[in-house]
Structure formats: C-alpha cells, structure tokens
Write a protein that holds these residues in place. Structure first.
Motif, PDB file in Angstrom:
ATOM      1  N   PHE A   1       0.818  -1.145  -0.019  1.00 25.15           N
ATOM      2  CA  PHE A   1       0.188   0.032   0.002  1.00 25.15           C
ATOM      3  C   PHE A   1       0.806   1.267   0.047  1.00 25.15           C
ATOM      4  N   THR A   2       0.338   2.397  -0.816  1.00 21.78           N
ATOM      5  CA  THR A   2       1.296   3.552  -0.810  1.00 21.78           C
ATOM      6  C   THR A   2       0.351   4.682  -0.816  1.00 21.78           C
TER       7      THR A   2
ATOM      8  N   ALA B   1       3.550   1.518  15.083  1.00 21.14           N
ATOM      9  CA  ALA B   1       2.397   0.562  15.538  1.00 21.14           C
ATOM     10  C   ALA B   1       2.400  -0.780  15.056  1.00 21.14           C
ATOM     11  N   GLY B   2       3.600  -1.621  15.048  1.00 16.60           N
ATOM     12  CA  GLY B   2       3.438  -2.751  14.544  1.00 16.60           C
ATOM     13  C   GLY B   2       3.511  -2.847  13.035  1.00 16.60           C
ATOM     14  N   ARG B   3       3.655  -1.957  12.318  1.00 15.54           N
ATOM     15  CA  ARG B   3       3.743  -1.932  10.975  1.00 15.54           C
ATOM     16  C   ARG B   3       4.966  -1.784  10.346  1.00 15.54           C
TER      17      ARG B   3
ATOM     18  N   ASP C   1      -2.693  -5.198   5.747  1.00 13.96           N
ATOM     19  CA  ASP C   1      -3.877  -4.174   5.483  1.00 13.96           C
ATOM     20  C   ASP C   1      -3.741  -3.083   6.398  1.00 13.96           C
ATOM     21  N   SER C   2      -3.816  -1.921   5.924  1.00 12.81           N
ATOM     22  CA  SER C   2      -3.582  -0.840   6.993  1.00 12.81           C
ATOM     23  C   SER C   2      -4.786  -0.142   7.253  1.00 12.81           C
ATOM     24  N   GLY C   3      -5.931  -0.535   6.497  1.00 14.00           N
ATOM     25  CA  GLY C   3      -7.350   0.395   6.958  1.00 14.00           C
ATOM     26  C   GLY C   3      -6.938   1.673   6.529  1.00 14.00           C
ATOM     27  N   ASP C   4      -7.068   2.549   7.524  1.00 16.30           N
ATOM     28  CA  ASP C   4      -6.598   3.921   7.106  1.00 16.30           C
ATOM     29  C   ASP C   4      -5.338   4.331   7.395  1.00 16.30           C
ATOM     30  N   TRP C   5      -4.684   5.340   7.248  1.00 18.25           N
ATOM     31  CA  TRP C   5      -3.579   5.789   7.624  1.00 18.25           C
ATOM     32  C   TRP C   5      -3.370   6.694   8.796  1.00 18.25           C
TER      33      TRP C   5
END
Length: 297
Positions: free
Chosen positions: A6-7, A41-43, A61-65
């Motif tokens: 994701f970018t 946050a763990g990512r 999957d990051s959902g929102d940013w």
DNA sequence: TCCCAGGCTGCTT
DNA sequence: AAGCAGCATGGG
C-alpha cells in the motif's frame, strides 16, 4: 506469499523528514537511497520526502493511515507553532531559519520511555545500536515486502519483563539494564498504566514518570514531549544546557531554578518545539560556537 | 591515555 | 538542598 503493498502521499508543507528522524527523538529509523524505514504501530513502513509532502509505503492491510499521520504529526500547523516563538530571540530565529521543517513526532509511550531510559550518558549512535539489538533479539518480526531484510518491532514491556538482566546487558546497555527491566515489569504487571498518563496534567504525568528508577527530569521531559505531546515539556540535556547558558546567560553559570524560570517565561506555549530546534541546530550547524564543556581547557 | 555522551542514584556535606 | 563520585560502553 507475496505481501500486498500500500502506498499513499501525505500532503504536508514544511516537513523535513531527514531532520526530524535524525534529531535525537526516535532511534529506530534507518535511511538508504533517500528512503527511511522503520516500524510504527507494529507495521513496517518506508517514508520518502516528495515535492508536496511524504510518500509512505507499507504492507498488509492498513485500513486508514491515521496511525501514520499521528506518528508523523502531519496535521500540526508548523507555521503557527513557529509563529508563537519569541520574535526578538535572534538565536532561536536563526535556528528556525536553519532547520525549518523540523517536527516533533508522537511516539508510542513504552517505546519512547524505554529508549530514553537507555539514553543516559550515551551518544545517539550508541542508543541506536542498543535499540537495534533489542529489536532483533526480542522484538516481534513484522511483515516486510519481498526483497527487504527482516525487521522487528520494538519489544513490548511484556517481552522485556520476562528477560534476565544478563540478557539486557548483552545488548550493551550496561548499568541501564536493571532500570529497563524494572520499568518493563512495572508496566507489564499493570502497576502503572502508561496510557492513563495522557489524561493527567503535565505536572502529574511528570511526577508519575519520575517514579521509574532511572528516570529523572530530563528523561521524563523527553517522554512528555515525544510520546504524550505536552507542548511545554522542555528536556534539558548537556547540549541544551550549554546552548541556553551560552545564548541567554553570556556563558555564566546558572542554577537550575533560574534556568527553569527562564524557559517558562521566555519560550512560550510551544517551548518543546523551540527546544528541539535549538538542540538540532547546535548539533548540526553551530557546535563550534558553543562554550566548551565544563572542565575543558 | 583522556574526555565525553539527549543522566540518574545515593552518599556526603 | 546542594555537590559529587560512580556507573557501562564506545567514539573521537
């Protein structure tokens, strides 16, 4: 299986990513080919300065940013912050002119507290080294893209609480090992709830932080500023003390209460930002002008 | 070899 | 309360 990527482009004016990640507030970021990589946050996340802001790349999957906006504090109106600095202070204004775009991050409290417990009488390069060893040995692996070396989150309090002092000393942290271990145990056991400190006023939160062995005024102020975002927290380390004495007291010795009074009255509501500008400025631009350390010839 | 590093603790006065 | 040695480890 190849992780999905994701970018996003985070639009932001006046954000100097290099200065921000190099200014001694966070110790877990590495740069290569003009891209910074770290764990938030763990990512796993990779950041790159682009024309209109910051380009971010992550996996899974990051959902929102919002987790990243929060960390980078991209919503902060930097012009308003800098505009609140005393205008007649030529030293501070010079630092601003030099380092404009330097920001304060909003870090996870445990990682920030643990990192600064490790920071006392250590150079920034060495703090980074200790943090790297801790992550590699005891942190949870994070998902990374194909072709990227394995990466690890900063170990949680629970992960450190079960270690031995010898495990920690093996990460080159020396006499700080028992401090870190005790802090991890207090947090892991629930004796202290770091998240709850955010609801306290700055004085109470500072008092709570200083109840950790190995945490005095300076480290408490770092955590208040870099993790909880108390804008008036003003860490005074050897560099900042030196620059304050040199710029505002003509190099004459100043006792602590007077220095504290000056800081409160002079720098205003965003004193913490002012502190970061002074700190970064003297370390990168103006180190020669400074008075020599006490005891030197 | 010596001094210093994003300091704090505990022991002296 | 104020001053100060000691503390691990590595860089310059």
């Amino acid at each position: 299986m190849k992780p999905k990527e994701f970018t996003i482009n985070l639009p932001v004016q006046e954000y100097d990513l290099d200065a921000t990640l190099l200014s001694g507030q966070a110790f877990g970021w590495e740069v290569s080919a003009a891209a910074w990589s770290g764990v938030v946050a763990g990512r796993w996340v990779q950041l790159r300065q682009v024309a209109r802001g910051i380009r971010a790349r992550t996996v899974a999957d990051s959902g929102d940013w919002n987790w990243l906006r929060e960390f980078l504090q991209t919503e902060v109106d930097l012009a308003a912050v800098l505009g609140s600095f005393p205008k007649e202070d030529e030293h501070l204004q010079r630092a601003v002119a030099c380092c404009r775009g330097l920001r304060l991050l909003r870090q996870e409290p445990w990682e920030c507290l643990a990192s600064f417990i490790l920071s006392s009488t250590k150079q920034i390069v060495q703090i980074r080294q200790i943090v790297r060893l801790l992550r590699e040995r005891f942190g949870t692996p994070v998902i990374v893209p194909d072709g990227i070396a394995a990466e690890y989150a900063f170990p949680t309090a629970a992960q450190i609480a079960v270690l031995s002092e010898a495990d920690l000393r093996a990460c080159k942290m020396g006499f700080r090992a028992p401090y870190l271990l005790a802090a991890a145990q207090r947090v892991h056991s629930g004796e202290i709830d770091l998240a709850a400190l955010a609801a306290l006023d700055v004085t109470e939160a500072r008092r709570e932080l200083m109840r950790f062995a190995g945490v005095g005024e300076k480290i408490a102020d770092c955590v208040l500023l870099f993790a909880y975002g108390f804008p008036a927290a003003f860490p005074v380390d050897v560099w900042v003390r030196r620059v304050l004495v040199d710029y505002y007291f003509r190099g004459r010795p100043v006792k602590e209460p007077r220095l504290r009074r000056f800081i409160e009255q002079h720098f205003g509501a965003n004193a913490g930002y002012a502190q970061q500008y002074l700190f970064h400025f003297i370390r990168t631009q103006d180190s020669k002008r400074l008075s020599p350390p006490a005891g030197a010839a």
